[in-house]
Design an enzyme around this catalytic site. Structure first.
Site, PDB file in Angstrom:
ATOM      1  N   SER A 263       3.814   4.148   5.434  1.00 38.43           N
ATOM      2  CA  SER A 263       3.688   4.214   3.991  1.00 38.43           C
ATOM      3  C   SER A 263       2.249   3.959   3.588  1.00 38.43           C
ATOM      4  O   SER A 263       1.443   3.453   4.358  1.00 38.43           O
ATOM      5  CB  SER A 263       4.596   3.177   3.337  1.00 38.43           C
ATOM      6  OG  SER A 263       3.992   1.904   3.405  1.00 38.43           O
ATOM      7  N   LYS A 264       1.951   4.347   2.359  1.00 39.46           N
ATOM      8  CA  LYS A 264       0.587   4.189   1.879  1.00 39.46           C
ATOM      9  C   LYS A 264       0.205   2.712   1.777  1.00 39.46           C
ATOM     10  O   LYS A 264      -0.960   2.372   1.803  1.00 39.46           O
ATOM     11  CB  LYS A 264       0.453   4.897   0.542  1.00 39.46           C
ATOM     12  CG  LYS A 264       0.687   6.391   0.717  1.00 39.46           C
ATOM     13  CD  LYS A 264       0.710   7.189  -0.558  1.00 39.46           C
ATOM     14  CE  LYS A 264       0.951   8.666  -0.172  1.00 39.46           C
ATOM     15  NZ  LYS A 264       0.958   9.556  -1.324  1.00 39.46           N
ATOM     16  N   ARG A 265       1.203   1.874   1.678  1.00 40.37           N
ATOM     17  CA  ARG A 265       0.934   0.440   1.579  1.00 40.37           C
ATOM     18  C   ARG A 265       0.632  -0.195   2.940  1.00 40.37           C
ATOM     19  O   ARG A 265       0.075  -1.275   3.006  1.00 40.37           O
ATOM     20  CB  ARG A 265       2.132  -0.290   0.963  1.00 40.37           C
ATOM     21  CG  ARG A 265       2.422   0.115  -0.453  1.00 40.37           C
ATOM     22  CD  ARG A 265       3.098  -0.985  -1.239  1.00 40.37           C
ATOM     23  NE  ARG A 265       2.921  -0.783  -2.664  1.00 40.37           N
ATOM     24  CZ  ARG A 265       1.864  -1.169  -3.348  1.00 40.37           C
ATOM     25  NH1 ARG A 265       0.876  -1.785  -2.731  1.00 40.37           N
ATOM     26  NH2 ARG A 265       1.773  -0.948  -4.632  1.00 40.37           N
ATOM     27  N   ASP A 266       1.070   0.474   4.004  1.00 37.30           N
ATOM     28  CA  ASP A 266       0.867  -0.087   5.340  1.00 37.30           C
ATOM     29  C   ASP A 266      -0.598  -0.366   5.624  1.00 37.30           C
ATOM     30  O   ASP A 266      -0.928  -1.278   6.373  1.00 37.30           O
ATOM     31  CB  ASP A 266       1.424   0.857   6.415  1.00 37.30           C
ATOM     32  CG  ASP A 266       2.935   0.761   6.516  1.00 37.30           C
ATOM     33  OD1 ASP A 266       3.499  -0.178   5.931  1.00 37.30           O
ATOM     34  OD2 ASP A 266       3.549   1.619   7.170  1.00 37.30           O
ATOM     35  N   VAL A 274      -5.074   4.577   5.959  1.00 40.12           N
ATOM     36  CA  VAL A 274      -4.005   5.578   6.024  1.00 40.12           C
ATOM     37  C   VAL A 274      -4.422   6.866   5.322  1.00 40.12           C
ATOM     38  O   VAL A 274      -3.806   7.898   5.513  1.00 40.12           O
ATOM     39  CB  VAL A 274      -2.675   5.091   5.396  1.00 40.12           C
ATOM     40  CG1 VAL A 274      -2.069   3.980   6.222  1.00 40.12           C
ATOM     41  CG2 VAL A 274      -2.856   4.655   3.969  1.00 40.12           C
TER      42      VAL A 274
END
Length: 506
Positions: A263-266, A274
């Site tokens: 995910s973009k939050r990772d 990312v």
RNA sequence: GGCCCGUUCGUCUAAGGGUUAGGACACCACCCUUUCACGGUGGUGAUACGAGUUCGAAUCUCGUACGGGCUACCA
């Protein structure tokens, strides 16, 4: 006449271009180029409320940086434009109307509230997500449940409506996926997807089929998350343009993060990029560092992405873009998802920095140093320095720490690392070394080292005990390339000046 | 819940019925190096489970488990 290969990628300008997106572009690009075809970029700006201004430019910037520029796109032009979905709006309705006329689709007048109510009423533990399908079709307001007159009345009144596909009852839809083989779906469990929204814009389902046909796309590649909606697209092709004209499909596996889908939050969570390039979330204004800004070489970036789910069957891991184009084959793309490993990504970058010529790195490194207020001077010194330090740089940004001291004296000298073992004898050694170096007629690595060691022997000192202080005098700390390499590049005057300066601090 | 896809070292993967299951990243040890790296040598470490087909299965079939995706007038 054989049809040229045409593949397309259709990003939505609603978020940054993340790893999965770039890899899809990359595989599209490699396949197209491998087959002498064209790579087409279409922009899916269908939902204006989600459209992020500037995001389209961002997509182009990322592709340019990665070296994956399309042959046709909203900015590059082409024979099958326009390539921006909002500019194609008028084309879609006629196809949707055609489907209704042929009995494959219908008007639906339900409001969002109606749909919400339907879902709430029908929701059970066994069926947590009720669908708009044949089981509820007749209970809702649409041109199938309503009398023809009522439908005409509503249309005449301009009541907001959508067009939905009418999924057939008990049919099996099959198609051959280029990396998964034959896939089958039972149409009775697929819902009546919206094709044309109330605002007149198409959903992805209609747009992808109409555009692929109009743009003469031969191969449609996308992420695995699209597999469940493939039956809708297959049916649309069957109804509208005929199955034999349909492009070949391939659904790429997902790129996974440390915990499931990447995910973009990772990025923020686990400390790795990312997005291809810096991305600022327009809602939160949060900046996420991109691979470019982190210090990745575009060659390394596409190399590591290509190998995340593909290999050529040999043990080779480092590939240039040209090699990838030559060797890429869709048969060797995996069907299983791949977890992104940042350590391995760093290794790829390190390898690429090591194998890059100083000449090709100098612009980046100069920009980095000058950006921090260091005047670099001519190319010849810079290139010499790059050759010396590139093996110890994982990121482009590492060049600053590894070589700024060649261009200006170290900001601080770690005298604390010298002092514990410092004594009068060593001090005298360096004073004599200064005199020796002042008289030196040649200033080269080997001569400097020999002179240094002979002097140490004459003073009954071990060279090893003197190398560390010498290093710290030259670069400020316990790091950097070989000391005599540094001294030889620094030159006679500067080397002596740095020794003298540190001596006054001890 | 339903549907779809997937499953070889911790991670990326090779091996398309017969290999001591190979490589790379990471990790560990040693060598090189009187900094830190690079480099070199070696090591730990995997076929999810259960049946079946076969002389022989990581490989083919079925089942189970696990993981992922989809289930919006988002893509």
């Amino acid at each position: 006449m054989s049809k040229k290969v045409r593949v397309r990628f259709a990003p939505s300008p609603t978020g940054g271009l993340h790893l999965g997106g770039v890899r899809t572009v990359l595989y599209n690009y490699l396949f197209a180029k491998n087959n002498g075809g064209d790579f087409i970029l279409r922009i899916e700006d269908t939902d204006q409320s989600r459209y992020v201004s500037g995001a389209e430019q961002y997509i182009f910037d990322c592709l340019k940086w990665a070296g994956l520029e399309p042959d046709e796109s909203p900015v590059h032009g082409g024979d099958y434009g326009p390539y921006r979905q909002s500019e194609r709006k008028e084309m879609y309705r006629q196809y949707a109307e055609q489907l209704i006329k042929d009995g494959y689709a219908y008007y639906a007048f339900d409001t969002p509230e109606d749909l919400e109510k339907m879902r709430r009423d029908l929701k059970t533990a066994d069926n947590p997500s009720p669908q708009y399908d044949k089981t509820v079709r007749m209970k809702l307001r649409n041109s199938i449940s309503l009398l023809p007159d009522e439908t005409q009345q509503l249309l005449a009144e301009g009541i907001r409506h959508v067009i939905r596909i009418k999924m057939p009852d008990n049919e099996t839809v099959s198609f051959t996926d280029m990396i998964r083989g034959d896939v089958h779906f039972d149409t009775s469990i697929v819902d009546d997807k919206v094709l044309l929204k109330a605002d007149g814009m198409p959903t992805y389902h209609l747009a992808v089929v109409v555009d692929d046909h109009l743009m003469k796309i031969t191969h449609a590649f996308r992420g695995e998350e699209w597999l469940p909606s493939a039956p809708v697209h297959i049916l649309l092709w069957k109804y509208l343009f005929g199955l034999r004209n349909m492009p070949q499909w391939a659904h790429f596996p997902l790129i996974l993060g440390p915990n499931g889908k990447l995910s973009k939050r990772d990025g923020a969570k686990y400390g790795f990029p990312v997005f291809a390039m810096n991305w600022t979330d327009p809602k939160t204004n949060e900046l996420t560092e991109g691979f470019k800004e982190k210090g990745f070489l575009p060659e390394a970036f596409i190399n590591l992405l290509a190998l995340l789910g593909w290999n050529d069957g040999t043990e080779q891991e480092i590939f240039s873009k040209e090699e990838l184009i030559k060797k890429f084959s869709i048969d060797r793309v995996h069907s299983g998802g791949a977890k992104f490993d940042y350590e391995k990504a760093k290794w790829f970058n390190h390898e690429w920095i090591k194998k890059s010529e100083a000449g090709s790195l100098k612009t980046e490194v100069r920009g980095l140093l000058e950006g921090k207020g260091i005047s670099v001077g001519g190319d010849s010194l810079l290139e010499k320095v790059i050759v010396l330090v590139k093996d110890r740089c994982t990121f482009l940004t590492d060049f600053y720490d590894q070589c700024y001291f060649f261009f200006q004296s170290p900001a601080t000298i770690d005298t604390g690392a010298i002092q514990p073992k410092w004594d009068e004898k060593k001090k005298l050694f360096f004073i004599e070394l200064i005199r020796l170096y002042e008289l030196a007629s040649v200033w080269q690595h080997d001569d400097l080292e020999i002179a240094f060691k002979e002097l140490a022997a004459a003073n009954q000192l071990k060279p090893g005990e003197l190398m560390l202080p010498f290093r710290i005098m030259l670069v400020g700390g316990k790091f950097g390339p070989g000391v005599f390499d540094i001294a030889s590049i620094l030159g006679n005057e500067e080397t002596i000046s740095r020794i003298k300066k540190t001596l006054t601090l001890l």
